[in-house]
Design an enzyme around this catalytic site. Structure first.
Site, PDB file in Angstrom:
ATOM      1  N   ARG A 186       0.857  -1.200   0.000  1.00  0.00           N
ATOM      2  CA  ARG A 186       0.000   0.000   0.000  1.00  0.00           C
ATOM      3  C   ARG A 186       0.886   1.242   0.000  1.00  0.00           C
ATOM      4  O   ARG A 186       1.593   1.498   0.976  1.00  0.00           O
ATOM      5  CB  ARG A 186      -0.850   0.014   1.263  1.00  0.00           C
ATOM      6  CG  ARG A 186      -1.939  -1.044   1.288  1.00  0.00           C
ATOM      7  CD  ARG A 186      -2.688  -0.985   2.614  1.00  0.00           C
ATOM      8  NE  ARG A 186      -3.461  -2.192   2.817  1.00  0.00           N
ATOM      9  CZ  ARG A 186      -2.910  -3.342   3.225  1.00  0.00           C
ATOM     10  NH1 ARG A 186      -1.615  -3.390   3.490  1.00  0.00           N
ATOM     11  NH2 ARG A 186      -3.636  -4.435   3.389  1.00  0.00           N
ATOM     12  N   LYS A 202       4.358   4.801   2.445  1.00  0.00           N
ATOM     13  CA  LYS A 202       4.130   3.356   2.374  1.00  0.00           C
ATOM     14  C   LYS A 202       3.580   2.903   3.720  1.00  0.00           C
ATOM     15  O   LYS A 202       4.126   3.243   4.758  1.00  0.00           O
ATOM     16  CB  LYS A 202       5.425   2.629   2.054  1.00  0.00           C
ATOM     17  CG  LYS A 202       5.245   1.115   2.020  1.00  0.00           C
ATOM     18  CD  LYS A 202       6.395   0.427   1.332  1.00  0.00           C
ATOM     19  CE  LYS A 202       6.069  -1.046   1.132  1.00  0.00           C
ATOM     20  NZ  LYS A 202       7.099  -1.734   0.359  1.00  0.00           N
ATOM     21  N   ASP A 219      17.954  -8.509  -5.357  1.00  0.00           N
ATOM     22  CA  ASP A 219      16.700  -8.685  -6.106  1.00  0.00           C
ATOM     23  C   ASP A 219      16.586  -7.661  -7.230  1.00  0.00           C
ATOM     24  O   ASP A 219      15.537  -7.060  -7.443  1.00  0.00           O
ATOM     25  CB  ASP A 219      15.504  -8.566  -5.153  1.00  0.00           C
ATOM     26  CG  ASP A 219      14.275  -9.251  -5.730  1.00  0.00           C
ATOM     27  OD1 ASP A 219      13.177  -9.070  -5.176  1.00  0.00           O
ATOM     28  OD2 ASP A 219      14.415  -9.954  -6.754  1.00  0.00           O
TER      29      ASP A 219
HETATM   30  C1  LIG Z   1      13.873   3.194  -0.089  1.00  0.00           C
HETATM   31  O1  LIG Z   1      12.824   2.384  -0.557  1.00  0.00           O
HETATM   32  C2  LIG Z   1      12.225   1.547   0.333  1.00  0.00           C
HETATM   33  C3  LIG Z   1      12.664   1.362   1.666  1.00  0.00           C
HETATM   34  C4  LIG Z   1      11.967   0.482   2.495  1.00  0.00           C
HETATM   35  C5  LIG Z   1      10.891  -0.228   1.982  1.00  0.00           C
HETATM   36  C6  LIG Z   1      10.124  -1.213   2.799  1.00  0.00           C
HETATM   37  O2  LIG Z   1       9.111  -1.697   2.350  1.00  0.00           O
HETATM   38  N1  LIG Z   1      10.632  -1.532   4.008  1.00  0.00           N
HETATM   39  C7  LIG Z   1      10.041  -2.423   4.876  1.00  0.00           C
HETATM   40  C8  LIG Z   1       9.296  -3.533   4.446  1.00  0.00           C
HETATM   41  C9  LIG Z   1       8.758  -4.402   5.378  1.00  0.00           C
HETATM   42  C10 LIG Z   1       8.951  -4.202   6.732  1.00  0.00           C
HETATM   43  C11 LIG Z   1       9.696  -3.098   7.123  1.00  0.00           C
HETATM   44  C12 LIG Z   1      10.244  -2.223   6.221  1.00  0.00           C
HETATM   45  C13 LIG Z   1      10.470  -0.077   0.678  1.00  0.00           C
HETATM   46  C14 LIG Z   1      11.135   0.822  -0.141  1.00  0.00           C
HETATM   47  N2  LIG Z   1      10.783   1.037  -1.462  1.00  0.00           N
HETATM   48  C15 LIG Z   1       9.612   0.573  -2.027  1.00  0.00           C
HETATM   49  O3  LIG Z   1       8.719   0.035  -1.453  1.00  0.00           O
HETATM   50  C16 LIG Z   1       9.474   0.817  -3.508  1.00  0.00           C
HETATM   51  C17 LIG Z   1       8.973   2.199  -3.802  1.00  0.00           C
HETATM   52  S1  LIG Z   1       7.400   2.515  -3.092  1.00  0.00           S
HETATM   53  C18 LIG Z   1       7.400   4.268  -3.291  1.00  0.00           C
HETATM   54  C19 LIG Z   1       7.173   4.773  -4.680  1.00  0.00           C
HETATM   55  C20 LIG Z   1       7.825   5.925  -5.097  1.00  0.00           C
HETATM   56  N3  LIG Z   1       7.651   6.453  -6.308  1.00  0.00           N
HETATM   57  C21 LIG Z   1       6.785   5.849  -7.158  1.00  0.00           C
HETATM   58  N4  LIG Z   1       6.420   6.193  -8.431  1.00  0.00           N
HETATM   59  C22 LIG Z   1       5.518   5.279  -8.879  1.00  0.00           C
HETATM   60  C23 LIG Z   1       5.296   4.317  -7.907  1.00  0.00           C
HETATM   61  C24 LIG Z   1       6.100   4.676  -6.803  1.00  0.00           C
HETATM   62  C25 LIG Z   1       6.296   4.107  -5.535  1.00  0.00           C
END
Ligand SMILES: COc1ccc(C(=O)Nc2ccccc2)cc1NC(=O)CCSCc1cnc2[nH]ccc2c1
Length: 290
Positions: free
Chosen positions: A27, A49, A145
């Site tokens: 999300r 996020k 990945d």
């Molecule tokens: C630095 O990056 C991240 C750092 C941490 C996490 C994360 O999920 N951490 C985590 C997971 C599980 C438990 C605890 C911590 C995710 C990301 N990065 C993304 O999720 C991808 C871009 S989402 C944003 C974004 C921007 N710009 C866009 N333009 C179009 C779509 C879009 C989407």
């Protein structure tokens, strides 16, 4: 250096916009900061996020998340998506992420003719990928990945390595399932022997091939489930282990040379990133004359 206190954020300081598609990132909402009482700090666009604590608690990864997020907040590079900060309310964790205005690399590729970039575009992305990856490796972050699905594109066609170094993946991400795609998996991960940062160099070679050809060299069924697909996947694993791939006729020899130097079975023989940056095919596109 004195640890700069990070500003404490709450959801009320944002105007949240549309959800960013059902995207593979869980999300994610586009959001903008509201100005504070003095009228400052408004209008900053970011991606919020959303992670549910109950998911994380269930996976009892709370401490791991905090450590990973602390590491990520200190990573600063133009080709690495920024994590500005995080905050939480009673049931949810919010990550404040950089917003990449042009969106997801694999979605952009799906609209290209044959899913192919031109040589100039692929060459410029390759230089940026090498810069970003070298930075992550210098901070001892191995991506593990790399693939178009984990890359974003910002304004001015700036490549952003978007989702990295996650030994822990958000439960809501539906990723890293046992039967993920094999396309980018290096021989040592298939053999399940210890692996190092060179796994990213192999995937980098696959990525350059896919940018120029539109499909990866060991094109397998995206994920296998049924027994039939299992046979296909076994065949693909065999091809990867033997480095059994070939270039289509349109592939430029200089680009093929770079891909060959990255798709080396022996991780130690893969071209290091500083040599990738100096490769003639990459240098050729550096000049901004195109
Ligand atoms: C630095 O990056 C991240 C750092 C941490 C996490 C994360 O999920 N951490 C985590 C997971 C599980 C438990 C605890 C911590 C995710 C990301 N990065 C993304 O999720 C991808 C871009 S989402 C944003 C974004 C921007 N710009 C866009 N333009 C179009 C779509 C879009 C989407």
């Amino acid at each position: 250096s004195a640890h700069r206190p990070t500003r404490v954020w709450t959801l009320s300081q944002f105007e949240t916009g549309r959800a960013m598609g059902k995207g593979k990132f869980g999300r994610v909402y586009i959001a903008r900061t509201k100005a504070d009482r003095e009228g400052n700090g408004g209008g900053f666009i970011c991606a919020l996020k959303l992670l549910y604590k109950k998911d994380c608690v269930m996976y009892n990864v709370q401490g791991q998340i905090r450590r990973e997020v602390e590491i990520q907040m200190n990573l600063r590079h133009p080709n690495v998506l920024r994590l500005y900060g995080y905050f939480h309310d009673e049931g949810r964790v919010f990550l404040m992420l950089e917003f990449a205005a042009k969106g997801e690399m694999y979605k952009i590729m799906s609209k290209l003719d044959g899913r192919r970039w031109t040589e100039a575009e692929a060459g410029r992305f390759t230089g940026q990928m090498a810069d970003g990856l070298a930075y992550l490796h210098s901070k001892h972050v191995i991506h593990r990945d790399i693939k178009p699905e984990n890359l974003l594109v910002g304004l001015n066609d700036v490549l952003k390595i978007a989702d990295f170094g996650w030994s822990v993946h958000a439960p809501g991400d539906h990723r890293r399932t046992a039967c993920g795609t094999l396309d980018y998996m290096p021989p040592e991960m298939i053999e399940d022997v210890p692996h190092g940062h060179q796994v990213d160099l192999w995937a980098f070679g696959i990525l350059i091939f896919e940018w120029l050809e539109g499909t990866p060299p060991f094109d397998s069924q995206d994920t296998f489930n049924a027994n039939r697909d299992y046979q296909e996947a076994a065949h693909t694993r065999g091809r990867i282990r033997k480095g059994d791939y070939e270039f289509p006729s349109h592939f430029q020899p200089s680009a093929a040379d770079l891909v060959n130097r990255l798709l080396q079975i022996n991780p130690k023989e893969r071209l290091p990133l500083d040599r990738v940056m100096q490769h003639p095919w990459v240098r050729k596109w550096d000049a901004d004359v195109y």
